[in-house]
Design a protein around this motif. Structure first.
Motif, PDB file in Angstrom:
ATOM      1  N   UNK A 132       0.882  -0.940   0.008  1.00 32.49           N
ATOM      2  CA  UNK A 132       0.387   0.109  -0.312  1.00 32.49           C
ATOM      3  C   UNK A 132       0.983   1.319  -0.264  1.00 32.49           C
ATOM      4  N   UNK A 133       2.307   1.581  -0.238  1.00 32.78           N
ATOM      5  CA  UNK A 133       3.032   2.385  -0.456  1.00 32.78           C
ATOM      6  C   UNK A 133       2.239   2.714  -1.544  1.00 32.78           C
ATOM      7  N   UNK A 134       2.564   4.274  -1.365  1.00 32.56           N
ATOM      8  CA  UNK A 134       2.562   6.157  -2.245  1.00 32.56           C
ATOM      9  C   UNK A 134       2.922   5.830  -3.550  1.00 32.56           C
ATOM     10  N   UNK A 135       2.920   6.176  -4.319  1.00 35.94           N
ATOM     11  CA  UNK A 135       3.880   6.160  -5.637  1.00 35.94           C
ATOM     12  C   UNK A 135       4.665   7.578  -5.343  1.00 35.94           C
ATOM     13  N   UNK A 136       5.254   7.718  -5.134  1.00 33.10           N
ATOM     14  CA  UNK A 136       6.751   8.972  -5.110  1.00 33.10           C
ATOM     15  C   UNK A 136       7.993   9.002  -6.173  1.00 33.10           C
ATOM     16  N   UNK A 137       8.093   9.491  -6.847  1.00 33.36           N
ATOM     17  CA  UNK A 137       8.922   9.576  -7.771  1.00 33.36           C
ATOM     18  C   UNK A 137       9.837   8.946  -8.025  1.00 33.36           C
ATOM     19  N   UNK A 138       8.791   8.070  -9.549  1.00 28.95           N
ATOM     20  CA  UNK A 138       9.000   7.290 -10.561  1.00 28.95           C
ATOM     21  C   UNK A 138       9.647   6.340  -9.175  1.00 28.95           C
ATOM     22  N   UNK A 139       8.923   5.752  -8.204  1.00 26.01           N
ATOM     23  CA  UNK A 139       9.017   4.388  -7.317  1.00 26.01           C
ATOM     24  C   UNK A 139      10.621   4.832  -6.151  1.00 26.01           C
ATOM     25  N   UNK A 140      11.713   5.775  -6.632  1.00 24.26           N
ATOM     26  CA  UNK A 140      12.628   5.729  -6.151  1.00 24.26           C
ATOM     27  C   UNK A 140      12.088   6.335  -4.436  1.00 24.26           C
ATOM     28  N   UNK A 141      11.186   7.717  -4.711  1.00 23.25           N
ATOM     29  CA  UNK A 141      10.951   7.709  -2.768  1.00 23.25           C
ATOM     30  C   UNK A 141      10.501   6.817  -2.193  1.00 23.25           C
ATOM     31  N   UNK A 142       9.263   6.087  -2.897  1.00 15.79           N
ATOM     32  CA  UNK A 142       8.412   5.028  -2.724  1.00 15.79           C
ATOM     33  C   UNK A 142       9.699   3.769  -2.032  1.00 15.79           C
ATOM     34  N   UNK A 143      10.721   3.226  -2.368  1.00 16.75           N
ATOM     35  CA  UNK A 143      11.275   2.454  -1.845  1.00 16.75           C
ATOM     36  C   UNK A 143      12.237   3.029  -1.033  1.00 16.75           C
ATOM     37  N   UNK A 144      12.657   4.249  -0.932  1.00 21.42           N
ATOM     38  CA  UNK A 144      13.677   5.476  -0.056  1.00 21.42           C
ATOM     39  C   UNK A 144      13.210   4.466   2.016  1.00 21.42           C
ATOM     40  N   UNK A 145      11.721   5.054   1.752  1.00 22.94           N
ATOM     41  CA  UNK A 145      10.542   4.551   2.852  1.00 22.94           C
ATOM     42  C   UNK A 145      10.919   3.440   2.572  1.00 22.94           C
ATOM     43  N   UNK A 146      10.431   2.470   2.591  1.00 24.08           N
ATOM     44  CA  UNK A 146      10.486   0.798   2.526  1.00 24.08           C
ATOM     45  C   UNK A 146      11.910   0.716   2.884  1.00 24.08           C
ATOM     46  N   UNK A 147      12.334   0.738   2.353  1.00 19.45           N
ATOM     47  CA  UNK A 147      13.287  -0.528   2.893  1.00 19.45           C
ATOM     48  C   UNK A 147      15.165   0.191   3.345  1.00 19.45           C
ATOM     49  N   UNK A 148      15.628  -0.839   4.915  1.00 16.19           N
ATOM     50  CA  UNK A 148      16.912  -0.128   5.014  1.00 16.19           C
ATOM     51  C   UNK A 148      17.967   1.170   3.941  1.00 16.19           C
ATOM     52  N   UNK A 149      18.805   1.918   4.139  1.00 16.61           N
ATOM     53  CA  UNK A 149      19.687   2.513   3.753  1.00 16.61           C
ATOM     54  C   UNK A 149      20.474   1.753   2.855  1.00 16.61           C
ATOM     55  N   UNK A 150      21.441   0.659   3.232  1.00 13.63           N
ATOM     56  CA  UNK A 150      21.658  -0.243   2.392  1.00 13.63           C
ATOM     57  C   UNK A 150      21.396  -0.484   0.921  1.00 13.63           C
ATOM     58  N   UNK A 151      20.086  -1.230   1.108  1.00 16.42           N
ATOM     59  CA  UNK A 151      18.837  -1.868   0.274  1.00 16.42           C
ATOM     60  C   UNK A 151      18.971  -0.960  -0.530  1.00 16.42           C
TER      61      UNK A 151
END
Length: 456
Positions: free
Chosen positions: A282-301
């Motif tokens: 249910x993550x929001x689509x942001x920054x062509x998914x790049x911003x979305x992933x930043x909030x989903x995963x640890x920094x190293x991932x």
């Protein structure tokens, strides 16, 4: 701190690319990919094919389509990688007919008109590759450096200059050698991120397979139909793939296409899983998914994903530039067959591609859809000649070409008011499917009528 990790990791990749590039350049190596007079081996060819086809735009498209349309969206994009199988077939047919390139074959059948139309399409394809991959570079650095104004623009310029530098040094031989290193680095970095994803407690492969995506599966299935219609002609208009079909012996070439298919398809499907998983959470689509992933995963991932994208962008830029130099020097003869001639062509293409990136359309799939539709003029021609052994007249080729270019233009201009009177009132991918069907019907009709008249 995150931005420093990304910049440092990408800096290591660039250093490796410069170290791997050949120290001495020759005309044969620049245009034909030979090193010390030898053709590349099987796995050099395989890894080069794969890394130039799982480029940054493709990885992002797979993830974005997966996010919106679930597994069918990612599967639709992965279907384009059947191009390695259809491309291998096309290369085999061309080599059987003793043609040294697609232009050579079209020139023998249709003269300068045949070669000219094809060269226009592949020149646009090469520009789209430079544009789309630099665009991803800009998106990445805008995501990791939001506090820096125009960070993406500066990154695009820096990557363009560095990519041009080692590409212009060795041409195709540099692209082949650096592709191997870049692909190994990509597999290592992306592999770590993917293992983390599937091992996380909230991951479910069953949920991935059955996911509806953020917008439902329907448009994903529509795109799969589009891909299946385009996949026969799609590889023929990709000069990067076609160039690699003539630099090794037939057996090595055939095996390289088979291995490249399964390896690249797995990479695309795996990257798409990141987009599907984001939608499932249910993550929001942001920054062509790049911003979305930043909030989903640890920094190293997140860093691993970004470095994977940057490596794939860099690996495609050098291959696109080497194919552009071959096109303009050996096919169009717009520059002398020399190192300086090839390098000047690379500079021109990089400048034009960079300009499009800073000004152009940011919808990544549009570049695939438009060029894929334009390539469909070749489908009726190749089916008639390769499968049925017919002789196709020039006028049939011209009609098929005109239909495909008109179809590509219609999709590109679909937002214009006057297109409402031409295209069906439907979602854009259903419009694209309708365009593809019409293009093929017109092309096959022209070829069928013309070939019968020739036979008579």
């Amino acid at each position: 701190m995150l931005s420093l990790y990304v910049i440092a990791a990408f800096g290591v990749v660039i250093v490796f690319s410069f170290v791997t590039a050949p120290r001495r350049a020759s005309v044969e190596g620049f245009f034909e990919g030979q090193v010390a007079g030898r053709a590349p081996g099987l796995w050099t060819l395989v890894l080069s094919q794969v890394t130039t086809w799982i480029f940054a735009r493709s990885l992002m498209n797979s993830a974005i389509l997966g996010y919106y349309y679930g597994a069918p969206g990612t599967l639709a994009y992965a279907a384009y990688y059947l191009s390695f199988l259809t491309g291998g077939y096309i290369i085999g047919q061309l080599r059987t007919r003793e043609a040294s390139s697609v232009q050579d074959w079209l020139g023998a059948l249709f003269g300068s008109v045949g070669k000219g139309g094809y060269n226009v399409v592949i020149a646009l394809r090469l520009l789209s590759e430079v544009f789309a991959n630099l665009l991803v570079v800009g998106l990445i650095f805008n995501a990791v450096l939001p506090e820096v104004a125009n960070a993406g623009t500066y990154a695009i310029i820096v990557v363009a200059v560095l990519g041009l530098a080692y590409s212009a040094w060795g041409g195709l031989s540099a692209a082949l050698r650096t592709d191997v290193v870049q692909m190994v680095l990509f597999l290592a970095v992306f592999g770590v991120a993917f293992i983390y994803l599937i091992a996380s407690p909230d991951f479910s492969m069953a949920a991935i397979i059955t996911s509806e995506g953020a917008s439902g599966q329907r448009q994903g299935w529509v795109l799969l139909a589009v891909a299946m219609l385009q996949v026969f002609s799609y590889p023929a208009h990709d000069p990067v793939m076609m160039d690699r079909g003539f630099i090794a012996d037939p057996k090595t070439t055939r095996n390289s296409f088979l291995h490249a298919f399964w390896l690249s398809a797995l990479c695309i499907l795996a990257f798409g899983v990141f987009g599907i998983h984001a939608a499932n959470l249910g993550a929001a689509y942001e920054g062509q998914l790049l911003t979305t992933w930043a909030g989903m995963f640890p920094s190293w991932v997140f860093v691993a994903l970004l470095v994977s994208l940057l490596v794939s962008a860099l690996s495609t830029l050098d291959s696109a530039l080497s194919s552009a130099s071959r096109l303009c020097v050996e096919e169009l003869r717009l520059a002398p067959r020399s190192l300086m001639g090839g390098r000047m062509v690379m500079v021109v293409f990089m400048v034009l591609g960079g300009a499009l990136t800073l000004w152009g359309n940011s919808t990544l799939f549009d570049a695939v859809a438009v060029s894929g539709t334009a390539s469909m003029f070749l489908t009726p021609i190749m089916v008639a000649v390769f499968v049925f052994g017919w002789s196709v007249p020039l006028w049939s080729y011209v009609v098929s070409f005109g239909a495909a270019i008109a179809g590509a233009a219609a999709y590109f201009l679909r937002g214009a008011e006057f297109m409402a009177f031409i295209l069906p009132d439907a979602p854009k991918y259903e419009q694209l499917l309708a365009i593809c069907v019409v293009v093929l019907v017109v092309g096959f009709a022209a070829v069928l009528i013309g070939s019968r008249r020739v036979a008579d």
